[in-house]
Design a protein around this motif. Structure first.
Motif: not given
Length: 249
Positions: A215-219, A206, A210-211, A213
């Motif tokens: 995914s935009k999930t929460k940490k 994940e 995110r890195e 771009n």
């Protein structure tokens, strides 16, 4: 002749006395060992370490009571009365029994009816009735046939749990393997360590998304690894060993 007889009696009594002392000593050691067997109080928690910003927190608690945004419970394929079998933990210590009680028997009914078969890595997301348990969501993950279980499966199970947790947008979840509850004499430290490895594998995937771009999930911030009072310290050793291993990679 009399002296020989007396000496023979004395020798027999001495041997008998030594044998009795040995038995008494063995019984005392066994009793003492049982009395001093280490158990950890319910509600105890400990941060065993951190990986990629995720705190791996050991918690002595059942899945119906753990205070987390999402509760994960691992479940074998149903066999008649399995969570109450002679091999399972006593009801007072059995997290699956407590879970069934919290859901007023629906946990068992879902399994009996085949709505959740418990096949390996099968999932079912439940929204528990308000006030029935601490977590707002309950995720069941199948472990398959109990006779074919191997500790290695727990790495994949933890990966599935973590991906679902991220997809649901939670920042923490509690994970209950429930193997002892179900009557499986599993290697506690190895299982706990494999769960940590699965969490890390899924989370690092994940992070990559995110890195890039994608995914935009929460940490994810905390994972609560549930253990019974008798298994907390052993599980903690496995968790710490796994943390040390994955932090080198």
């Amino acid at each position: 002749m009399k002296n020989t007889f007396k000496n023979s009696i004395r020798k027999s009594l001495l041997i008998a006395g030594l044998a009795f002392s040995t038995i008494t000593f063995a019984q005392t050691v066994t009793t003492t060992a049982k009395a001093t067997a280490k158990t950890t109080a319910i509600g105890t928690s400990k941060n065993w370490g951190t990986v990629d910003g995720i705190s791996m927190i050991g918690l002595v608690q059942g899945p119906s009571s753990a205070d987390a945004q999402l509760q994960v419970a691992c479940v074998f394929e149903y066999t008649d009365n399995d969570i109450h079998s002679a091999q399972a933990l006593p009801a007072s210590l059995n997290g699956l029994v407590h879970l069934d009680d919290a859901l007023k028997g629906e946990f068992t009914k879902i399994r009996q009816s085949g709505q959740f078969k418990g096949h390996s890595l099968e999932t079912l997301l439940i929204t528990p009735p308000a006030g029935s348990m601490s977590a707002k969501k309950l995720l069941l993950i199948g472990l398959g046939d109990r006779n074919n279980f191997t500790p290695e499966l727990m790495t994949s199970v933890a990966e599935v749990a973590t991906r679902e947790a991220l997809r649901l947008g939670v920042t923490n979840f509690a994970f209950a393997s429930d193997l002892k509850d179900a009557g499986i004499d599993s290697p506690t430290a190895l299982v706990a360590g494999n769960v940590v490895k699965g969490v890390v594998l899924a989370n690092r995937s994940e992070i990559y998304l995110r890195e890039h771009n994608l995914s935009k999930t929460k940490k994810l911030e905390e994972v609560y690894l549930l253990a019974g009072p008798a298994f907390f310290e052993v599980a903690g050793g496995g968790i710490q060993a796994a943390i040390a291993e994955v932090n080198k990679k």
